[in-house]
Write an enzyme that holds these catalytic residues in place. Sequence first.
Site, PDB file in Angstrom:
ATOM      1  N   ARG A 122       0.853  -1.291  -0.088  1.00  0.00           N
ATOM      2  CA  ARG A 122      -0.048  -0.036  -0.056  1.00  0.00           C
ATOM      3  C   ARG A 122       0.991   1.269   0.065  1.00  0.00           C
ATOM      4  O   ARG A 122       0.648   2.255   0.634  1.00  0.00           O
ATOM      5  CB  ARG A 122      -0.906  -0.070   1.264  1.00  0.00           C
ATOM      6  CG  ARG A 122      -1.753  -1.241   1.535  1.00  0.00           C
ATOM      7  CD  ARG A 122      -3.037  -1.157   0.408  1.00  0.00           C
ATOM      8  NE  ARG A 122      -3.810  -2.244   0.678  1.00  0.00           N
ATOM      9  CZ  ARG A 122      -3.508  -3.468   0.425  1.00  0.00           C
ATOM     10  NH1 ARG A 122      -2.744  -3.905  -0.343  1.00  0.00           N
ATOM     11  NH2 ARG A 122      -4.628  -4.660   0.816  1.00  0.00           N
ATOM     12  N   SER A 160     -11.155   0.711   3.369  1.00  0.00           N
ATOM     13  CA  SER A 160     -10.379   0.345   4.774  1.00  0.00           C
ATOM     14  C   SER A 160     -10.027   1.681   5.133  1.00  0.00           C
ATOM     15  O   SER A 160      -9.396   2.396   4.413  1.00  0.00           O
ATOM     16  CB  SER A 160      -9.125  -0.706   4.547  1.00  0.00           C
ATOM     17  OG  SER A 160      -9.690  -1.756   3.906  1.00  0.00           O
ATOM     18  N   GLU A 181      -5.175   5.127   6.232  1.00  0.00           N
ATOM     19  CA  GLU A 181      -5.233   4.792   5.011  1.00  0.00           C
ATOM     20  C   GLU A 181      -5.484   6.136   4.110  1.00  0.00           C
ATOM     21  O   GLU A 181      -4.653   6.392   3.359  1.00  0.00           O
ATOM     22  CB  GLU A 181      -5.604   3.440   4.768  1.00  0.00           C
ATOM     23  CG  GLU A 181      -5.241   3.130   3.019  1.00  0.00           C
ATOM     24  CD  GLU A 181      -6.082   1.695   2.825  1.00  0.00           C
ATOM     25  OE1 GLU A 181      -5.540   0.581   3.512  1.00  0.00           O
ATOM     26  OE2 GLU A 181      -6.898   1.757   2.000  1.00  0.00           O
TER      27      GLU A 181
HETATM   28  P1  NAP Z   1     -10.376 -10.595   5.458  1.00  0.00           P
HETATM   29  O1  NAP Z   1     -10.603 -11.443   4.399  1.00  0.00           O
HETATM   30  O2  NAP Z   1     -11.208 -10.089   6.446  1.00  0.00           O
HETATM   31  O3  NAP Z   1      -8.891 -10.272   6.089  1.00  0.00           O
HETATM   32  C1  NAP Z   1      -8.306  -9.649   7.098  1.00  0.00           C
HETATM   33  C2  NAP Z   1      -7.054  -9.080   6.659  1.00  0.00           C
HETATM   34  O4  NAP Z   1      -6.198 -10.297   6.623  1.00  0.00           O
HETATM   35  C3  NAP Z   1      -6.906  -8.585   5.286  1.00  0.00           C
HETATM   36  O5  NAP Z   1      -7.121  -7.433   5.121  1.00  0.00           O
HETATM   37  C4  NAP Z   1      -5.956  -9.353   4.534  1.00  0.00           C
HETATM   38  O6  NAP Z   1      -4.775  -8.105   4.395  1.00  0.00           O
HETATM   39  C5  NAP Z   1      -5.437 -10.306   5.721  1.00  0.00           C
HETATM   40  N1  NAP Z   1      -5.422 -11.592   4.973  1.00  0.00           N
HETATM   41  C6  NAP Z   1      -6.416 -12.456   4.759  1.00  0.00           C
HETATM   42  N2  NAP Z   1      -6.143 -13.639   4.183  1.00  0.00           N
HETATM   43  C7  NAP Z   1      -4.715 -13.471   4.124  1.00  0.00           C
HETATM   44  C8  NAP Z   1      -3.633 -14.444   3.258  1.00  0.00           C
HETATM   45  N3  NAP Z   1      -4.016 -15.628   2.956  1.00  0.00           N
HETATM   46  N4  NAP Z   1      -2.411 -13.890   3.410  1.00  0.00           N
HETATM   47  C9  NAP Z   1      -1.950 -12.677   3.740  1.00  0.00           C
HETATM   48  N5  NAP Z   1      -3.086 -11.772   4.316  1.00  0.00           N
HETATM   49  C10 NAP Z   1      -4.266 -12.102   4.433  1.00  0.00           C
HETATM   50  O7  NAP Z   1     -10.062  -8.801   4.787  1.00  0.00           O
HETATM   51  P2  NAP Z   1     -11.353  -8.068   4.001  1.00  0.00           P
HETATM   52  O8  NAP Z   1     -11.562  -6.922   4.536  1.00  0.00           O
HETATM   53  O9  NAP Z   1     -12.269  -8.798   3.811  1.00  0.00           O
HETATM   54  O10 NAP Z   1     -10.612  -7.587   2.750  1.00  0.00           O
HETATM   55  C11 NAP Z   1     -10.213  -8.555   1.451  1.00  0.00           C
HETATM   56  C12 NAP Z   1      -9.093  -7.938   0.676  1.00  0.00           C
HETATM   57  O11 NAP Z   1      -9.667  -6.840   0.054  1.00  0.00           O
HETATM   58  C13 NAP Z   1      -8.075  -7.555   1.336  1.00  0.00           C
HETATM   59  O12 NAP Z   1      -7.012  -8.007   0.552  1.00  0.00           O
HETATM   60  C14 NAP Z   1      -8.153  -6.337   1.391  1.00  0.00           C
HETATM   61  O13 NAP Z   1      -7.029  -5.613   1.698  1.00  0.00           O
HETATM   62  C15 NAP Z   1      -9.076  -5.828   0.322  1.00  0.00           C
HETATM   63  N6  NAP Z   1      -9.815  -4.551   0.452  1.00  0.00           N
HETATM   64  C16 NAP Z   1      -9.032  -3.408   0.462  1.00  0.00           C
HETATM   65  C17 NAP Z   1      -9.889  -2.237   0.888  1.00  0.00           C
HETATM   66  C18 NAP Z   1      -9.265  -0.893   0.818  1.00  0.00           C
HETATM   67  O14 NAP Z   1      -9.880   0.096   0.986  1.00  0.00           O
HETATM   68  N7  NAP Z   1      -8.089  -0.789   0.731  1.00  0.00           N
HETATM   69  C19 NAP Z   1     -11.119  -2.251   1.371  1.00  0.00           C
HETATM   70  C20 NAP Z   1     -11.819  -3.477   1.243  1.00  0.00           C
HETATM   71  C21 NAP Z   1     -10.935  -4.630   0.997  1.00  0.00           C
HETATM   72  P3  NAP Z   1      -4.513  -7.612   3.278  1.00  0.00           P
HETATM   73  O15 NAP Z   1      -5.515  -6.237   3.258  1.00  0.00           O
HETATM   74  O16 NAP Z   1      -3.225  -7.219   3.311  1.00  0.00           O
HETATM   75  O17 NAP Z   1      -4.829  -8.181   1.998  1.00  0.00           O
END
Ligand code: NAP
Length: 334
Positions: free
Chosen positions: A162, A234, A330
């Site tokens: 990021r 996020s 963020e």
């Molecule tokens: P989640 O599945 O509830 O998981 C929580 C966090 O754990 C995530 O933020 C993700 O990190 C990490 N994670 C889960 N599985 C992983 C793996 N196998 N290896 C490494 N890290 C893992 O997350 P969520 O909120 O539903 O989001 C799903 C994905 O969409 C994530 O990648 C998230 O970053 C992305 N997202 C981004 C935004 C944004 O505004 N930037 C908003 C919504 C969702 P990471 O965030 O590093 O991937």
Amino acid sequence: MISNFSLKERNTFGFDSQAELADEITSADQLPALVQYIQEKQLAWRILGGGSNAILPAQLPGITLLMNILGQEITNSDETHTYLSVGAGVQWHAFVRWTIEQDFPGLENLALIPGTVGAAPIQNIGAYGVEVGQYIDSVQAFDVQTQAFVTLTQEACRFAYRDSYFKHHPQRLIVTKVVFKLPKAWTPQLQYAELANHLSASNLAPSPQNIFAAVCAIRKQKLPDPKDLGNVGSFFHNPIVSNAQYQSIAAQFPGLVSYPDAEGKRKLAAGWLIDQCGFKGQRFGAVGVYEKQALVFVNHSNGTAQDILHLAKQIENAVLDQFGVQLQIEPTIF
Ligand code: NAP
């Protein structure tokens, strides 16, 4: 150039924000004269893309440049890669959908991320184990300091989690175009359990089209549509801590959700930390924490940047008290 321009429809929090001056950028050719004007008049300035990662105050002094350079074309295709050149104002999700329809896979895990193509390299957007920087060949920009157009290679963009060169040099480069390099050899990226489970539960082959559809379905289930409930995705970064700090927190909180990061440290799920502090689904006046995802803050009615930043501070303090971890915001605070 328009005076007193409302940005309420141009930020996904839906904050009532007024730009003293606003100008739409539809072509990179506008930039040299415009930047010269800004410097002569000593105006404060900023670029606004989709407004999906922005916290806007009630009044924005100076000039707000509304990025709307459109266009996407295939610029090259060799044995191994397809190169796509895309305007900074193109909507990210529409572009990803187009790549899938054209059979240029690679970006499917990044479906349904709000915002523009030009903003994607700034934050090195990432989701479900894929980061956009992996697929960027170069970024074209106007350098405000030297008043010249520049091309940054993937290496020069210094993509990290990021993070990028652009984040460390604010007010310097105006991204006009992004060139993507999509490999023709494709492998599905299914390391995130939720995505893999979604496909296997529906008995779907892991094709680019099915992954694209699965990511859209999962995100729609868990994230509020800004049209219904203002949000910027996020709100905090997932904190990266040392292995020693991780061990100490995990010993106290056995349910801690964390993952190893690329540099051998540990990434903690910020949403889990916030949930443990009791904030998930809580409302604080006009703003609150989304009921299905504690990392997402929402604007219920007429919230303001001040309301959101006040809530963020309360949450930061609670997480620091309970876990000894400092959260970092963020989105960009304008
Ligand atoms: P989640 O599945 O509830 O998981 C929580 C966090 O754990 C995530 O933020 C993700 O990190 C990490 N994670 C889960 N599985 C992983 C793996 N196998 N290896 C490494 N890290 C893992 O997350 P969520 O909120 O539903 O989001 C799903 C994905 O969409 C994530 O990648 C998230 O970053 C992305 N997202 C981004 C935004 C944004 O505004 N930037 C908003 C919504 C969702 P990471 O965030 O590093 O991937």
